[in-house]
Each structure stands twice: as structure tokens, then as C-alpha cells.
Design a protein around this motif. Structure first.
Motif, PDB file in Angstrom:
ATOM      1  N   ASP A  19       0.846  -1.188   0.000  1.00 51.82           N
ATOM      2  CA  ASP A  19       0.000   0.000   0.000  1.00 51.82           C
ATOM      3  C   ASP A  19       0.883   1.241   0.000  1.00 51.82           C
ATOM      4  O   ASP A  19       2.026   1.193   0.471  1.00 51.82           O
ATOM      5  CB  ASP A  19      -0.925   0.019   1.219  1.00 51.82           C
ATOM      6  CG  ASP A  19      -1.896  -1.158   1.220  1.00 51.82           C
ATOM      7  OD1 ASP A  19      -2.860  -1.123   0.439  1.00 51.82           O
ATOM      8  OD2 ASP A  19      -1.677  -2.106   1.998  1.00 51.82           O
ATOM      9  N   VAL A  21       1.029   5.596   0.683  1.00 53.65           N
ATOM     10  CA  VAL A  21       0.479   6.863   1.155  1.00 53.65           C
ATOM     11  C   VAL A  21       1.324   7.974   0.548  1.00 53.65           C
ATOM     12  O   VAL A  21       2.548   7.974   0.689  1.00 53.65           O
ATOM     13  CB  VAL A  21       0.498   6.955   2.692  1.00 53.65           C
ATOM     14  CG1 VAL A  21       0.123   8.354   3.155  1.00 53.65           C
ATOM     15  CG2 VAL A  21      -0.445   5.925   3.308  1.00 53.65           C
ATOM     16  N   ILE A  28      -1.875  13.879   3.872  1.00 57.09           N
ATOM     17  CA  ILE A  28      -2.068  12.774   2.945  1.00 57.09           C
ATOM     18  C   ILE A  28      -2.972  13.246   1.808  1.00 57.09           C
ATOM     19  O   ILE A  28      -4.080  13.728   2.043  1.00 57.09           O
ATOM     20  CB  ILE A  28      -2.699  11.562   3.655  1.00 57.09           C
ATOM     21  CG1 ILE A  28      -1.727  10.986   4.690  1.00 57.09           C
ATOM     22  CG2 ILE A  28      -3.093  10.482   2.631  1.00 57.09           C
ATOM     23  CD1 ILE A  28      -2.311   9.891   5.541  1.00 57.09           C
ATOM     24  N   GLU A  30      -3.206  11.162  -1.157  1.00 56.74           N
ATOM     25  CA  GLU A  30      -3.690   9.972  -1.842  1.00 56.74           C
ATOM     26  C   GLU A  30      -3.151   8.740  -1.138  1.00 56.74           C
ATOM     27  O   GLU A  30      -2.020   8.737  -0.649  1.00 56.74           O
ATOM     28  CB  GLU A  30      -3.253   9.971  -3.313  1.00 56.74           C
ATOM     29  CG  GLU A  30      -3.839   8.848  -4.138  1.00 56.74           C
ATOM     30  CD  GLU A  30      -3.686   9.071  -5.637  1.00 56.74           C
ATOM     31  OE1 GLU A  30      -4.081   8.161  -6.408  1.00 56.74           O
ATOM     32  OE2 GLU A  30      -3.195  10.144  -6.048  1.00 56.74           O
ATOM     33  N   GLN A  31      -3.968   7.684  -1.090  1.00 58.33           N
ATOM     34  CA  GLN A  31      -3.509   6.425  -0.522  1.00 58.33           C
ATOM     35  C   GLN A  31      -4.316   5.282  -1.111  1.00 58.33           C
ATOM     36  O   GLN A  31      -5.439   5.477  -1.600  1.00 58.33           O
ATOM     37  CB  GLN A  31      -3.619   6.424   0.999  1.00 58.33           C
ATOM     38  CG  GLN A  31      -5.013   6.608   1.553  1.00 58.33           C
ATOM     39  CD  GLN A  31      -5.007   6.641   3.073  1.00 58.33           C
ATOM     40  OE1 GLN A  31      -4.370   5.804   3.709  1.00 58.33           O
ATOM     41  NE2 GLN A  31      -5.687   7.621   3.643  1.00 58.33           N
ATOM     42  N   VAL A  37      -2.393   3.089  -7.025  1.00 57.32           N
ATOM     43  CA  VAL A  37      -1.851   4.442  -6.932  1.00 57.32           C
ATOM     44  C   VAL A  37      -0.838   4.700  -8.041  1.00 57.32           C
ATOM     45  O   VAL A  37      -0.827   5.777  -8.660  1.00 57.32           O
ATOM     46  CB  VAL A  37      -1.223   4.676  -5.547  1.00 57.32           C
ATOM     47  CG1 VAL A  37      -0.488   6.016  -5.507  1.00 57.32           C
ATOM     48  CG2 VAL A  37      -2.282   4.616  -4.461  1.00 57.32           C
ATOM     49  N   THR A  46       0.304  13.443  -7.111  1.00 56.47           N
ATOM     50  CA  THR A  46       0.836  12.114  -7.411  1.00 56.47           C
ATOM     51  C   THR A  46       1.157  11.998  -8.890  1.00 56.47           C
ATOM     52  O   THR A  46       2.191  11.442  -9.279  1.00 56.47           O
ATOM     53  CB  THR A  46      -0.169  11.025  -7.003  1.00 56.47           C
ATOM     54  OG1 THR A  46      -0.635  11.254  -5.682  1.00 56.47           O
ATOM     55  CG2 THR A  46       0.469   9.647  -7.072  1.00 56.47           C
TER      56      THR A  46
END
Length: 333
Positions: A19, A21, A28, A30-31, A37, A46
């Protein structure tokens, strides 16, 4: 065991993370699962980070016929330590009979794993440490035996950008004075040198008012820009950049690489770019020299080195690039 891995290297993230982050300005943004992602980023930050990652795929191109500027022949550097009753003498051949030519206006990348001799070679070229054997000529003049005023004049023509932007600047003096000290040492008036410092700060994308501030007031990327301005202050012909972007995140790294390339073109500089990051070398270099255990194992145009390497060691370096198996935006590498 659970692992929280903090990094700016998306290649490493692609290799090991379950995962991800993504943080910006302490928050934060986006995660989610790593593949989601990295393959389909939703947040624009991102997306910008992934877009800033240098790509390895290069189009073949014909290099200009660079006129020779720096010729290196069979240079050697050996470190000797120990000796005495309980410590045997230890010899490390950091640079072993390395030869190459640097052309006017050319960017030559020197790549290899840690301990391959890249930085030792760079320090020998700028005379920060002595070579034990070999020859380095600049426009036909031997520079390894220069002393006194001749050596001082060499340092005007050949400058270095250091790896660590946090430790390479004196924390006790302003960045303006840091940049101006070189020209002042060569006879320029303090007022004129400070004017040049402010102009150079503007040239590298900082405000001229930054001249009155101290290094701790700047980010890592800004400090590296200051280091570039300091190297340019003496109007050199050759710059040796030793891991100059390794401490920077990918977005700042891309900005500094673009700045270096722009300055090199505008001023006609020659650049020796030392790095362990083959993606960076692919982005900025005309030719690439691969070093292993102090020796040159392969040298050639960048597109040739990365698309059709001749040596097994070069192939192993390329295959070991984190995230190489897949393009980090989701396309095949």
C-alpha cells in the motif's frame, strides 16, 4: 513483521510496497494499494511526481562532433590505510587506469554501484585529492602537476557541485557571500561580486533577496541551486557534479536536472555527471561511462548503453533498477 518504508524513490515503492500513502505539505493527498496508486494516480500531485521520474527509454540520436577539452589517460588512485603492530596495511585501488575524453559542451555520465570509484575519480579531476599515476590534460596542458597560482587558475576553470546540499554550504555566512567569495578571491570587488551573486541566484530560480539569508533557511532543492550558483560564479568551463540530485525528491530532482541542462547549453559548459541513478543518467547525459571496482568497463552514447549494453555488468545494473519491469505510470518499460 510490518514495514513502514519512507522514500522518495517510486521505483523502490513499485518493488516492495503493498500500500502507498502520498504526502504533500504534511497532509495525505492519496492512498491505496500500490498498483492502483502507481498505475492510475488520482491526485494531481501524485501524477506530477510520477511524471517527473526519468525514463530509461531513449531514442537513438547523432551526437555533435564535440571538440576535445579534457583528456584523461590511465589515471590511478589508491588508498592506503593501517600499518603497524596490530593493523596490516590495507590497499584499495579506487581508480584503476581510467581513460576518457570530455568534449566542449558535452555531458558525460559516470555511473556504477557504490564503491566503484566514481567520486574518487571526480575529486582527482578537480584536484581535491591527488592521482597516483596517469595524465589529465586540459586543451593540451597537463593539470595533475599544477601548483601554486597555476593550480588556483585551474580551480577557476573546473568547478564541482557536491553531493550533500546540507553540508557543502557554510552555515555561518550568507548564501550571497558563499557565492561571492570565489570571485572576490580572484580580484573582483566585493560590490561587483555581490551583484554577480544576486544575478546567479536569479539565474538558478531563486530570488536575489535570498543573498542575505543563511543556508538553514532553504530547502534541500534550494540549497542545491545555491551550490550550482556557487559553481557558476567563477565562469568555469567544466563542472563535475557528484551525485548532485541524489538527496532530492523526484519533482525537485527534475527541476535541478532541467536547470543544469539549460545552463550547460546557454553557457557552453562541459559537464561530468556522477551518479548511481541510471534513470537520471539516461535523462541528462550525451555519453555514459560505466565503472566497476575502479575500472571503466564500458563507455558509449547514452542510448546505446541503455538499449544495447555490451558488458554483463552494465546489463546487471540496468536489470537491477527498481521498478524497471514496469513503467511507473503503468506502461511497459
Amino acid at each position: 513483521m510490518a514495514v513502514m518504508f519512507i522514500t522518495h524513490d517510486f521505483g523502490v515503492v513499485a518493488e516492495i510496497a503493498d500500500d502507498v500513502v502520498v504526502m504533500q505539505y504534511g497532509q495525505i493527498v492519496e492512498q491505496g494499494p500500490a498498483r492502483a496508486v502507481l498505475d492510475a494516480p488520482q491526485h494531481d500531485y501524485t501524477q506530477r511526481l510520477l511524471a517527473a521520474i526519468p525514463r530509461l527509454t531513449l531514442e537513438p540520436r547523432v551526437l555533435p562532433d564535440f571538440a576535445p577539452l579534457l583528456e584523461v589517460r590511465d589515471i590511478r588512485r589508491t588508498y592506503v590505510s593501517g600499518g603497524g603492530l596490530f593493523r596490516p596495511v590495507r590497499r584499495v585501488d579506487a581508480v584503476r587506469d581510467v581513460s576518457f575524453t570530455l568534449g566542449k559542451g558535452e555531458t558525460l555520465g559516470i555511473v556504477g554501484e557504490s564503491g566503484s570509484g566514481k567520486s574518487s575519480l571526480g575529486r582527482c579531476l578537480v584536484r581535491l585529492q591527488p592521482a597516483d599515476a596517469g595524465s589529465v590534460t586540459m586543451e593540451g596542458r597537463e593539470i595533475l602537476d599544477l601548483k601554486g597560482e597555476d593550480l588556483r587558475q585551474l580551480h577557476r576553470r573546473v568547478q564541482m557541485i557536491f553531493q550533500d546540499p546540507f553540508s557543502s554550504l557554510n552555515p555561518r555566512i550568507t548564501v550571497g557571500r558563499t557565492i561571492a567569495d570565489g570571485p572576490i578571491a580572484f580580484g573582483m570587488s566585493r560590490a561587483e561580486a555581490m551583484d554577480r551573486a544576486r544575478a546567479l541566484l536569479e539565474r538558478v530560480g531563486l530570488n536575489a533577496a535570498a543573498a542575505t539569508r543563511y543556508p538553514h533557511e532553504f530547502s534541500g532543492g534550494q540549497r542545491q541551486r545555491i551550490g550550482i550558483a556557487r559553481a557558476l560564479a567563477l565562469e568555469p568551463e567544466v563542472i563535475v557534479a557528484d551525485e548532485a540530485v541524489s538527496a532530492l525528491d523526484v519533482s525537485i530532482q527534475a527541476q535541478v536536472l532541467e536547470l543544469l541542462d539549460e545552463i550547460k547549453r546557454d553557457l557552453g559548459l562541459s559537464l561530468i555527471f556522477i551518479t548511481h541513478d541510471l534513470r537520471v543518467a539516461a535523462q541528462i547525459c550525451d555519453r555514459v561511462m560505466v565503472m566497476q571496482q575502479g575500472a571503466c568497463v564500458e563507455i558509449g552514447p547514452a542510448h546505446q548503453i541503455f538499449s544495447a549494453p555490451e558488458q554483463a555488468y552494465t546489463r546487471s545494473l540496468i536489470e537491477a533498477i527498481p521498478g524497471r519491469a514496469r513503467d511507473l505510470a503503468g506502461q511497459a518499460a
